[in-house]
Design a protein around this motif. Structure first.
Motif, short mmCIF file in Angstrom:
data_model
loop_
_atom_site.label_atom_id
_atom_site.label_comp_id
_atom_site.label_asym_id
_atom_site.label_seq_id
_atom_site.Cartn_x
_atom_site.Cartn_y
_atom_site.Cartn_z
N ASP A 166 2.86 16.88 35.48
CA ASP A 166 2.93 15.44 35.69
C ASP A 166 3.64 14.73 34.54
N GLN A 167 3.64 15.32 33.35
CA GLN A 167 4.26 14.69 32.20
C GLN A 167 5.78 14.82 32.22
N TYR A 168 6.31 15.77 33.03
CA TYR A 168 7.75 16.05 32.98
C TYR A 168 8.47 15.83 34.30
N ILE A 169 7.78 15.99 35.42
CA ILE A 169 8.46 15.87 36.71
C ILE A 169 8.61 14.40 37.08
N SER A 170 9.77 14.05 37.58
CA SER A 170 10.05 12.66 37.94
C SER A 170 9.21 12.24 39.15
N PHE A 291 0.78 7.56 27.71
CA PHE A 291 -0.06 6.37 27.80
C PHE A 291 0.64 5.28 28.59
N GLY A 292 -0.14 4.62 29.44
CA GLY A 292 0.40 3.46 30.15
C GLY A 292 0.54 2.26 29.24
N THR A 293 -0.27 2.19 28.17
CA THR A 293 -0.20 1.09 27.19
C THR A 293 0.36 1.63 25.88
N PRO A 294 1.54 1.14 25.43
CA PRO A 294 2.14 1.67 24.19
C PRO A 294 1.21 1.57 22.99
N TYR A 314 7.47 9.76 17.55
CA TYR A 314 8.48 9.35 18.52
C TYR A 314 7.75 8.78 19.73
N TYR A 315 8.14 7.59 20.15
CA TYR A 315 7.54 6.96 21.32
C TYR A 315 8.58 6.99 22.43
N VAL A 316 8.44 7.96 23.33
CA VAL A 316 9.46 8.22 24.35
C VAL A 316 9.04 7.55 25.65
N LEU A 324 3.74 10.00 23.40
CA LEU A 324 3.66 10.11 21.95
C LEU A 324 4.04 11.54 21.56
N GLN A 325 5.13 11.64 20.78
CA GLN A 325 5.57 12.94 20.29
C GLN A 325 5.66 12.89 18.77
N ALA A 326 5.42 14.02 18.12
CA ALA A 326 5.60 14.15 16.68
C ALA A 326 6.65 15.21 16.46
#
Length: 351
Positions: A166-170, A291-294, A314-316, A324-326
């Motif tokens: 779910d995090q990667y598929i459009s 996250f839906g809320t930044p 990194y906020y993608v 949220l990525q580091a």
């Protein structure tokens, strides 16, 4: 005529080699009581004689290491003997055994047969292969459909893998995958059960008591799209060694006599600051959540940043979701260690 006579003699010899009273069901009963040695003794001569149930059960014994030493290679061999006779459970397990031993091209047709019957374990494996493009062309909608079906069957590892997808598929691919999963469910309901076959005398599938040689399939992070800055940096030539600067000749100044300071004038040297941990340098990242809320992504980063040794956040943006990525890790191993140090469920993101 000679061939017929030879076949009859061979069949007679094979029948004569069976011990009196050898019975597949007796082996299953012994297995249920925990008498694995007796179960294997019942099945082995029948398996050698070509009984598909006995072959499947003997493969299970080698797979689980019960009554015989743990031996995935022999398990795979006996599963194959039963599978080529049309033993459906053996077909399922043979495809999985081939995958676990790295023979993914050979496993594919057997996995497809099992998936068509709605077998959840093979749906999990083939869905992961389709998502990663591992041994088969990448197909996000079908990967999502198969993982949805495996998850709906109650397979916990499939539900966890579906959450990663779910995090990667459009959204468009998810919609196609959901529709395809509904088609698969309808086809499974309409497929009639095989008729005209005797009831199987087989033991249930279980996990091996010792760890298998290969871990369960895992979804690899989808490669992030390069930004303009990344593309420019990648195309620019890099200098392997810095140019040497030629220092101008220094002239030694004449010594100047200074008055000795009085004790009160001596200033204490400031304490040396403690060295800060060096920031990671590299293109590997870890994803710590979506996250839906930044603001929630920023709050999580502020809470765990001290555990990641100077990694950069990194906020993608991905539609309405902020990931949220580091980043800055130099290798997959370094990113894996950072995942463990973060104390958060996370996914490795390859450069």
């Amino acid at each position: 005529m000679r061939k017929l006579i030879f076949g009859a003699v061979a069949a007679g010899l094979m029948g004569a080699a069976l011990p009196a009273g050898a019975d597949v069901k007796a082996g299953v009963d012994a297995w249920s009581r925990g008498d694995f040695l007796k179960a294997v003794a019942e099945w082995r001569p029948l398996a050698i004689a070509g009984d598909a149930d006995a072959q499947f059960n003997l493969a299970q014994a080698y797979k689980l290491g019960r009554g015989v030493p743990l031996d995935p290679g022999l398990a795979e061999s006996w599963f194959r003997k039963a599978a080529v006779q049309g033993h459906l459970q053996a077909e399922d397990n043979y495809g999985l055994a081939l995958f676990q031993s790295g023979k993914k091209t050979e496993a594919l047709p057997w996995l497809e047969k099992s998936v068509a019957r709605g077998e959840p374990r093979t749906q999990l494996v083939l869905g992961t292969m389709l998502f990663n493009g591992d041994g088969v062309a990448r197909d996000y909608p079908r990967a999502y459909a198969l993982m949805t079906r495996a998850s709906a069957s109650g397979l916990q590892s499939a539900s966890q893998t579906l959450a990663q997808m779910d995090q990667y598929i459009s959204p468009a691919d998810r919609e196609k995958g959901t529709a395809l999963a509904q088609q698969y469910a309808a086809q499974t309901r309409m497929t009639p059960a095989p008729t005209g076959t005797r009831p199987r005398q087989t033991v249930a599938n279980e996990r091996p008591t010792a760890p298998s040689r290969q871990p369960a399939p895992q979804v690899a992070a989808a490669p992030p799209r390069p930004t303009v800055a990344q593309t420019t940096a990648a195309s620019a030539p890099t200098r392997t060694t810095p140019p040497r600067a030629t220092p101008a000749p220094a002239t030694r100044p004449a010594p100047v006599a200074k008055p000795a300071p009085t004790p009160k004038a001596v200033a204490k040297a400031p304490p040396k600051p403690e060295p800060k941990p060096a920031a990671p340098s590299g293109n590997w990242r870890i994803q710590l959540g979506a996250f839906g809320t930044p603001g929630n992504a920023e709050a999580l980063w502020n809470r765990i940043r001290g555990k990641l040794g100077g990694a950069q956040p990194y906020y993608v943006k991905a539609g309405t979701v902020t990931r949220l990525q580091a980043g800055g890790f130099g290798s997959k191993a370094a990113a894996t260690r950072a995942c463990a140090a973060s104390g958060q469920p996370c996914v490795i993101v390859a450069p």
